[in-house]
Design a protein around this motif. Structure first.
Motif, short mmCIF file in Angstrom:
data_model
loop_
_atom_site.label_atom_id
_atom_site.label_comp_id
_atom_site.label_asym_id
_atom_site.label_seq_id
_atom_site.Cartn_x
_atom_site.Cartn_y
_atom_site.Cartn_z
N ASP A 120 -20.54 -2.85 18.36
CA ASP A 120 -20.91 -3.00 19.62
C ASP A 120 -21.20 -1.26 20.42
O ASP A 120 -20.30 -0.93 20.58
N LEU A 175 -15.72 -14.11 22.93
CA LEU A 175 -16.01 -14.87 23.03
C LEU A 175 -16.97 -14.61 21.86
O LEU A 175 -17.60 -15.76 21.22
N ARG A 176 -18.52 -14.10 22.68
CA ARG A 176 -19.46 -13.72 22.12
C ARG A 176 -19.68 -12.93 20.83
O ARG A 176 -20.49 -13.12 19.27
N LEU A 177 -18.15 -12.07 20.95
CA LEU A 177 -18.46 -11.47 19.18
C LEU A 177 -17.25 -12.41 18.44
O LEU A 177 -17.62 -12.02 17.13
N GLY A 178 -16.82 -13.42 18.34
CA GLY A 178 -16.65 -14.96 17.82
C GLY A 178 -15.16 -15.17 17.46
O GLY A 178 -14.57 -16.24 17.09
N HIS A 186 -12.86 -4.62 18.82
CA HIS A 186 -14.57 -5.54 18.81
C HIS A 186 -14.44 -5.64 17.21
O HIS A 186 -15.13 -6.83 16.60
N ASP A 200 -15.59 -13.15 28.15
CA ASP A 200 -16.78 -14.01 27.84
C ASP A 200 -16.72 -12.93 26.53
O ASP A 200 -17.81 -13.46 25.06
N ASP A 201 -17.04 -11.51 26.22
CA ASP A 201 -17.37 -10.81 25.17
C ASP A 201 -16.61 -11.00 23.72
O ASP A 201 -17.28 -11.08 23.35
N LYS A 217 -15.03 -9.33 14.83
CA LYS A 217 -15.42 -9.38 14.23
C LYS A 217 -15.31 -9.48 12.46
O LYS A 217 -15.52 -10.45 11.66
#
Ligand code: NAP
Ligand code: ZN
Length: 346
Positions: A313, A215-218, A188, A212-213, A192
């Motif tokens: 995270d 995509l949320r992480l970028g 992760h 989903d995570d 980033k």
């Protein structure tokens, strides 16, 4: 000797609270009150392979932040009260070509590891930072940049620098397509960092649970490694694949996703690997590996993270719950790094 409290191995999967000693400060040492220490998958491997009858106890922990509580007579870089961060290397010879080049992580007489290493002065086995105090040469401690949360910054010092090293060595930037295999502690942070470096970034993960995570992480896209059709679609497309998978695995499916002249950087499980040469041949592909980072690279990584607001995270647990953290990490039940809060050790 100084005494402190920590957590030592009691078997292949467990640790228990213990008293331990730290050396008196040498002229270039600092004493650090350990506030937060990340739980790395390497700690799981170290516990599993530790020989209880080997003599020295195993105290894991090699990514931590804390506050300087004491300084040796010749320390110039730090004062009592400074926030610091320490990673998985605490000393090196300082004179070989690797050390001179700022790659102390590849010191020809082997870097001293934060735990399970051999102290270069007295020959003792180093004990890690699952403890309330650590004593370290000032040159292997880094000022914790203001603005980085100390708990969430702790994993930068192992997980972070481990993925920063190949991203920088392979000059990843806006023109590159990067894939990160395995979305865990290392993975992760690789996402980033790759995104912040401007790369088009893809996560390759088992199943769909972390889509989903990712995509949320970028990340810009997500590939389920168990979906053969999706893996076929991304064949020969990534300039760099950072493989952070923590278990022995077949490299072939990941090598197939590497673009012509691209590189698979293996930084996860570091046991023996078998490859078919044709998986490299078909596209002039490269296989690489690296471990941790040197002092300049680590300092650069911390600056980059501070400038870009990158931290891990984390799920912060009191250190008394360390066995729960280790157990959940083994079961891949972490999003995305456990960090132990050492304040319960007094
Ligand atoms: P982690 O948080 O447990 O993440 C590892 C990830 O690997 C998991 O989240 C999972 O991702 C994937 N994975 C696990 N088992 C797998 C399997 N059998 N097949 C495919 N994927 C699997 O671990 P970590 O702390 O990031 O550490 C990762 C590895 O790097 C460990 O082996 C550790 O020892 C090593 N390491 C190396 C260095 C170095 O200097 N080179 C430094 C630190 C750590 P998905 O759920 O997304 O599939
Ligand atoms: Zn580690």
């Amino acid at each position: 000797m100084r005494t402190t409290t920590g957590w030592r191995a009691t078997g292949p999967e467990t640790v228990a609270r213990t008293q331990l000693t730290r050396r008196e400060l040498r002229p270039d040492d600092i004493a650090v009150r350990v506030d937060f220490c990340g739980v790395c998958h390497s700690d799981v491997h170290a516990l599993r392979t530790h020989d209880e009858h080997a003599g020295a106890p195993l105290v894991p922990g090699h990514e931590f932040t804390g506050v300087v509580t004491g300084t040796g007579a010749e320390v110039t870089a730090f004062s009592v009260g400074d926030g610091v961060a320490v990673g998985n290397i605490v000393d090196s010879c300082g004179t070989c070509a690797m050390c001179v080049a700022g790659q102390e992580n590849y010191c020809r007489s082997f870097p001293t590891l934060t735990y399970g290493g051999t102290d270069r002065v007295d020959g003792s086995t180093t004990l890690g930072a699952y403890s309330r105090e650590y004593v370290v040469r000032e040159g292997f401690a880094y000022a914790l940049p203001a603005g980085l949360d100390p708990a969430a910054a702790a994993p930068l010092l192992c997980a972070g620098v481990t993925v920063w090293e190949p991203l920088r060595a392979l000059r990843v930037g806006p023109d590159n397509r990067v894939a990160v295999a395995g979305l865990g502690g290392l993975g992760h942070l690789a996402v980033k960092m790759a995104v912040a470096l401007g790369a088009t970034t893809t996560v390759i993960s088992r199943g769909d649970g972390k889509r989903d995570d990712a995509l949320r992480l970028g990340a810009h896209s997500f590939v389920d490694s168990t979906d053969e059709q999706r893996m076929a679609e991304v064949r020969d497309t990534f300039d760099v694949v950072i493989d952070t998978v923590s278990a022995p695995h077949d490299l072939a499916p990941y090598l197939r996703t590497v673009a012509t002249d691209g590189t698979l950087s293996l930084v996860g499980y570091l046991g023996q690997v078998t490859i078919e040469a044709t998986d490299l041949l078909m596209g002039r592909k490269k296989l690489s590996s690296s471990g941790s980072g040197g002092r300049p690279g680590t300092a650069e990584m911390l600056r980059f993270c501070a400038d870009n607001g990158i931290v891990a995270d984390v799920e912060v647990l009191p250190s008394a719950q360390v066995n729960t953290a280790l157990d959940r990490l083994r079961r891949n039940d972490v999003r995305y790094r456990f960090v132990l809060d050492m304040s319960d050790l007094g």
